[in-house]
Design an enzyme around this catalytic site. Structure first.
Site, mmCIF file in Angstrom:
data_model
loop_
_atom_site.group_PDB
_atom_site.id
_atom_site.type_symbol
_atom_site.label_atom_id
_atom_site.label_comp_id
_atom_site.label_asym_id
_atom_site.label_seq_id
_atom_site.Cartn_x
_atom_site.Cartn_y
_atom_site.Cartn_z
ATOM 1 N N CYS A 2 6.787 -7.205 -13.705
ATOM 2 C CA CYS A 2 7.782 -8.307 -12.944
ATOM 3 C C CYS A 2 8.073 -7.866 -11.714
ATOM 4 O O CYS A 2 7.945 -6.708 -11.272
ATOM 5 C CB CYS A 2 8.832 -8.680 -13.926
ATOM 6 S SG CYS A 2 8.475 -8.931 -15.611
ATOM 7 N N ARG A 27 2.960 -9.286 -8.645
ATOM 8 C CA ARG A 27 3.241 -8.241 -9.632
ATOM 9 C C ARG A 27 3.206 -8.795 -11.073
ATOM 10 O O ARG A 27 3.262 -8.393 -12.036
ATOM 11 C CB ARG A 27 4.597 -7.437 -9.415
ATOM 12 C CG ARG A 27 4.751 -6.864 -8.249
ATOM 13 C CD ARG A 27 6.082 -6.261 -8.119
ATOM 14 N NE ARG A 27 6.430 -5.361 -9.152
ATOM 15 C CZ ARG A 27 6.511 -4.101 -9.034
ATOM 16 N NH1 ARG A 27 6.201 -3.515 -7.875
ATOM 17 N NH2 ARG A 27 6.829 -3.395 -9.805
ATOM 18 N N TRP A 73 6.125 -11.327 -15.865
ATOM 19 C CA TRP A 73 5.077 -11.133 -16.606
ATOM 20 C C TRP A 73 5.495 -10.760 -17.968
ATOM 21 O O TRP A 73 6.006 -9.823 -18.080
ATOM 22 C CB TRP A 73 4.420 -9.940 -16.018
ATOM 23 C CG TRP A 73 2.912 -9.472 -16.676
ATOM 24 C CD1 TRP A 73 1.802 -10.087 -16.248
ATOM 25 C CD2 TRP A 73 2.530 -8.604 -17.751
ATOM 26 N NE1 TRP A 73 0.863 -9.456 -17.266
ATOM 27 C CE2 TRP A 73 1.536 -8.919 -17.992
ATOM 28 C CE3 TRP A 73 3.382 -7.792 -18.473
ATOM 29 C CZ2 TRP A 73 0.678 -7.903 -19.159
ATOM 30 C CZ3 TRP A 73 2.858 -7.284 -19.587
ATOM 31 C CH2 TRP A 73 1.569 -7.097 -19.779
ATOM 32 N N ASN A 99 13.426 -5.928 -15.101
ATOM 33 C CA ASN A 99 12.072 -5.501 -15.210
ATOM 34 C C ASN A 99 11.730 -4.286 -16.042
ATOM 35 O O ASN A 99 12.701 -3.370 -15.977
ATOM 36 C CB ASN A 99 11.405 -5.113 -13.594
ATOM 37 C CG ASN A 99 10.120 -4.748 -13.654
ATOM 38 O OD1 ASN A 99 9.220 -4.984 -14.457
ATOM 39 N ND2 ASN A 99 9.697 -4.120 -12.374
ATOM 40 N N GLY A 100 10.826 -4.398 -16.985
ATOM 41 C CA GLY A 100 10.797 -3.206 -17.991
ATOM 42 C C GLY A 100 11.004 -3.554 -19.285
ATOM 43 O O GLY A 100 10.767 -4.966 -19.524
ATOM 44 N N GLU A 480 -16.901 0.471 -13.725
ATOM 45 C CA GLU A 480 -16.057 -0.457 -12.735
ATOM 46 C C GLU A 480 -16.396 -1.881 -12.519
ATOM 47 O O GLU A 480 -15.749 -2.717 -12.355
ATOM 48 C CB GLU A 480 -15.604 0.613 -11.567
ATOM 49 C CG GLU A 480 -15.095 -0.160 -10.406
ATOM 50 C CD GLU A 480 -13.605 -0.501 -10.817
ATOM 51 O OE1 GLU A 480 -13.058 -0.086 -11.518
ATOM 52 O OE2 GLU A 480 -12.920 -1.334 -10.048
ATOM 53 N N LYS A 484 -14.297 -5.273 -13.312
ATOM 54 C CA LYS A 484 -14.211 -6.230 -12.059
ATOM 55 C C LYS A 484 -14.705 -7.458 -12.685
ATOM 56 O O LYS A 484 -13.883 -8.499 -12.474
ATOM 57 C CB LYS A 484 -14.888 -5.840 -10.882
ATOM 58 C CG LYS A 484 -14.462 -4.580 -10.042
ATOM 59 C CD LYS A 484 -13.201 -5.204 -9.247
ATOM 60 C CE LYS A 484 -11.971 -4.652 -10.047
ATOM 61 N NZ LYS A 484 -11.658 -3.311 -10.154
ATOM 62 N N GLU A 487 -12.250 -8.896 -15.639
ATOM 63 C CA GLU A 487 -10.816 -9.180 -15.359
ATOM 64 C C GLU A 487 -10.761 -10.498 -14.397
ATOM 65 O O GLU A 487 -9.672 -11.301 -14.387
ATOM 66 C CB GLU A 487 -10.139 -8.150 -14.757
ATOM 67 C CG GLU A 487 -10.367 -7.409 -13.477
ATOM 68 C CD GLU A 487 -9.557 -6.304 -12.868
ATOM 69 O OE1 GLU A 487 -8.539 -6.347 -13.502
ATOM 70 O OE2 GLU A 487 -10.056 -5.522 -12.304
ATOM 71 N N HIS A 503 -28.591 3.528 -28.268
ATOM 72 C CA HIS A 503 -27.884 3.950 -29.402
ATOM 73 C C HIS A 503 -26.949 2.928 -29.893
ATOM 74 O O HIS A 503 -25.876 3.027 -30.734
ATOM 75 C CB HIS A 503 -27.076 5.297 -28.974
ATOM 76 C CG HIS A 503 -27.648 6.439 -28.566
ATOM 77 N ND1 HIS A 503 -28.661 7.080 -29.454
ATOM 78 C CD2 HIS A 503 -27.852 6.816 -27.379
ATOM 79 C CE1 HIS A 503 -29.189 8.064 -28.707
ATOM 80 N NE2 HIS A 503 -28.776 8.030 -27.552
ATOM 81 N N LYS A 602 -0.402 -6.844 -11.160
ATOM 82 C CA LYS A 602 -0.728 -5.607 -10.405
ATOM 83 C C LYS A 602 -0.501 -4.448 -10.879
ATOM 84 O O LYS A 602 -1.159 -3.258 -10.677
ATOM 85 C CB LYS A 602 -0.391 -5.955 -8.930
ATOM 86 C CG LYS A 602 -1.189 -4.992 -8.000
ATOM 87 C CD LYS A 602 -2.371 -5.171 -7.669
ATOM 88 C CE LYS A 602 -2.901 -4.008 -6.753
ATOM 89 N NZ LYS A 602 -4.597 -3.875 -6.889
HETATM 90 O O1 M6R Z 1 -1.748 1.205 -9.901
HETATM 91 P P1 M6R Z 1 -2.771 1.752 -10.801
HETATM 92 O O2 M6R Z 1 -3.848 2.266 -9.855
HETATM 93 O O3 M6R Z 1 -2.186 3.000 -11.597
HETATM 94 O O4 M6R Z 1 -3.314 0.971 -11.749
HETATM 95 C C1 M6R Z 1 -4.294 1.157 -12.686
HETATM 96 C C2 M6R Z 1 -4.854 -0.230 -13.521
HETATM 97 O O5 M6R Z 1 -3.632 -0.624 -13.864
HETATM 98 C C3 M6R Z 1 -5.544 -0.830 -12.292
HETATM 99 O O6 M6R Z 1 -6.717 -0.085 -11.754
HETATM 100 C C4 M6R Z 1 -6.208 -1.973 -13.113
HETATM 101 O O7 M6R Z 1 -7.100 -1.545 -13.852
HETATM 102 C C5 M6R Z 1 -6.614 -3.155 -12.173
HETATM 103 N N1 M6R Z 1 -6.442 -4.455 -12.439
HETATM 104 C C6 M6R Z 1 -8.391 -2.876 -12.240
HETATM 105 O O8 M6R Z 1 -8.833 -3.858 -11.041
#
Ligand code: M6R
Length: 607
Positions: A2, A27, A73, A99-100, A480, A484, A487, A503, A602
């Site tokens: 948040c 965020r 969030w 936040n938390g 990766e 991408k 998400e 496998h 984020k």
């Molecule tokens: O801020 P960070 O690099 O620690 O974040 C880690 C993950 O939350 C972040 O990389 C997340 O997987 C992204 N949404 C990937 O695009």
């Protein structure tokens, strides 16, 4: 996760709060609200949806010179107007944004309910407003201090009281909180982007600290209620860096920025005479570097994939045993900290709870943990035993792109440094430096594949499932690519070692399930080509990302994307860029909200 913001000063608070929330929207973005204090009253507006939805319902007469705001969030309770913050007490005198996660909120709720409090929301956060109200005897600071003494869990909170105009009390435990100092005005927020338009003079709070702000100034105290003198820090980047500059999305801008962001990560970090790297922030002497026998990297998501690339590099070039592990798993398996092992915590935001808590656990056991962070002044950057900033500039899109290429850049530099303290010759070191220096140009060439990638995205965006396959140093790149795609486009995608599909995953292959192969001209090329033929034999559509002019691969694959030829250790840079672009254009095809994909945020500051 948040975002929180607070303002007190001589200007109308609502505009400042909403602008701040807009900057924090990356965020968390399922609902938002503000509370503005005026003439002994607290006025609250909150709305499910984006900040623009909130802006539309804030009345013109919503006046007042202090207030707090929140973009949510959701963790506890569904996404709706009621559960949005700020939350207030029964009398409407206290308002809080949180936040938390309050872990003991159910028992606190039971106690308060017995005392006659009627809860209006399903959130864990509402208890804070009632606890502050219960403790309030004319001094908001004291009331908040007493209330947080009862909380278990994590919080960054801002609190106002109707009877104390202009005063905001903040407290931090596990969720970031930063204060901004202006002229006759003060700000509080979960990150500096919320206040950058107004001030660059900031104070970062530590866990256990509280802050009491008024337009004329502030006081900070620690967990024992002793006043704390804190160094005022200056934000070094410009507001301009968080604008879109004509791009449709932040993600698109950030993908295209990579030639410059990688350059920023490496420039000034070479020692040509010694054919090595210089990374001052490591706080390690050459002798200490020589004594390192093992490297362990902890991280989450994209940062974890970057860590896997780093581990591969360290083993192959510096010949140091290295591994990457998910931070979320490290903390709870009672990790063994071995002597002469160096740890890295990799995190773009520097606030990821899984990574931060794992780092603290390792430090408790005596480990030296270095941070690889982007956000200057973030918690991991401050609490680590040293480290290297990646200097990507602010990354706003939820899908991480430029941070990945900058994080791996730090590992290329560290590998060079370690390799030169061991077997790598001066000539070898200089060759590596030249290779790394040419990467920004090669990333530019990979970006030039955009028109072809747009075509492929149109052709494949309707797929339900996707496989991303790579080997060696490009195996994490395949992971990766899959992350991408899923998400931001919501297409189900899995990354595997190309060798591993036989496998099990090969059972998924049919005429409508595409596989994207990463096939550089490295020592595993022939083997990956065989894996690709196994897919073709089962009528699976294949896209190959291969080296320009690789006719053999282009003849087998249904479609291909060409990338420039580089030394085999540098392929992650040029392989990942087409995957970022491919996921971006698939998401556009499917009309997804690219920068704010569903259910994500984020910076993941909860476990
Ligand atoms: O801020 P960070 O690099 O620690 O974040 C880690 C993950 O939350 C972040 O990389 C997340 O997987 C992204 N949404 C990937 O695009």
């Amino acid at each position: 996760m948040c975002g929180i913001v607070g303002y007190c000063g001589l200007r109308q608070a609502s505009d400042i709060l909403i602008d701040g929330l807009k900057r924090l929207e990356y965020r968390g973005y399922d609902s938002a609200g503000i509370c503005v204090g005026n003439s002994g009253l607290l006025n609250i507006v909150k709305r499910k949806g984006k900040i623009k939805d909130l802006r539309e319902v804030v009345p013109l007469e919503f006046k007042g010179l202090y207030g707090i705001g929140h973009t949510r969030w959701a963790t506890h309770g569904e996404v709706n107007d009621t559960n949005a913050h700020p939350h207030s007490d029964a009398a409407g005198k206290v308002a809080i944004c949180h936040n938390g996660i309050i872990e003991n909120y159910e028992s606190l709720r039971a106690i308060l309910t017995k005392e006659g409090i009627v809860f209006r929301t399903e959130t864990d956060s509402e208890v804070i407003a009632h606890l502050v109200s219960r403790s309030y005897k004319g001094d908001l600071f004291e009331a908040v201090r007493e209330a947080i003494g009862l909380l278990k869990g994590t919080y960054g909170i801002v609190v106002v009281h109707a009877d104390e105009p202009g005063r905001i009390v903040g407290a931090r435990n596990g969720s970031p909180l930063v204060a901004g100092i202006g002229d006759d005005e003060m700000f509080l927020a979960s990150d500096v982007t919320a206040m950058m338009a107004h001030t660059k003079q900031v104070l970062y709070l530590e866990d256990g600290e509280m802050i009491d702000i008024r337009p004329s100034g502030y006081t900070i105290s620690d967990a024992h209620n002793r006043e704390v003198e804190k160094k005022i820090e200056s934000i070094t980047w410009e507001l301009e860096q968080i604008e879109k500059h004509g791009y449709a999305h932040y993600m698109q801008k950030e993908i295209h920025e990579q030639p410059q962001s990688v350059l920023r990560a490496i420039q000034g970090r070479f020692n040509r005479e010694g054919a090595t790297a210089k990374l001052g922030g490591l706080n390690l002497t050459p002798k200490e570097l020589l004594n390192i026998e093992r490297v362990k990297i902890i991280a989450a998501g994209t940062s974890y994939h970057a860590g896997m690339v780093g581990a591969y590099l360290l083993e192959s070039l510096a010949r140091i045993p290295a591994s990457a592990e998910l931070a979320s798993e490290v903390r709870y398996r009672n990790p063994i900290v071995e002597k002469n092992t160096l740890y890295f915590a990799v995190s773009q935001s520097g606030e990821t709870a899984d990574t931060l808590y794992a780092m603290r656990e390792l430090q408790r056991k005596g480990a030296t943990v270095l941070g690889v962070c982007n956000v200057v002044g973030s918690t991991i950057a401050r609490e680590s035993d040293g480290g290297v900033y990646i200097h990507s500039g602010p990354e706003i899109a939820v899908a991480s792109t430029k941070a990945f290429t900058s994080q791996i850049s730090v590992f290329y530099l560290f590998t060079l440094l370690m390799a030169r303290t061991r077997d790598l010759s001066i000539e070898g070191g200089l060759g590596f430096v030249c290779g790394l220096e040419s990467i920004p140009e090669y990333i530019g060439k990979a970006l030039a594949q955009k028109p072809k990638i747009i075509e492929l995205a149109k052709k494949y965006a309707q797929a339900q499932d996707f496989l991303f396959l790579g080997r060696g140093i490009n195996y994490p790149v395949a992971l990766e690519g899959a992350l991408k795609l899923k998400e931001i486009s919501y297409i189900h995608a899995e990354g595997y070692s190309a060798a591993e599909i036989k496998h099990g995953p090969i059972a998924l292959i049919n005429e409508v399930t595409p596989s994207l192969f990463l096939i550089p001209d490295d020592h595993l090329r022939e083997k990956v080509i065989s894996n690709m033929k196994e897919i073709k034999a089962r009528k699976g559509p294949v896209i190959a990302v291969c080296v320009e002019g690789d006719q053999e691969v282009m003849n087998i694959a249904d479609d291909y994307i060409e990338v420039p030829k580089v030394h085999e250790l540098f392929y992650p840079y040029v392989m990942v860029v087409p995957l970022q672009l491919f996921s971006y254009y698939c998401a556009l095809e499917l009309k997804r909200n690219v920068d704010q994909p569903r259910n994500l945020a984020k910076s993941v500051t909860v476990e």
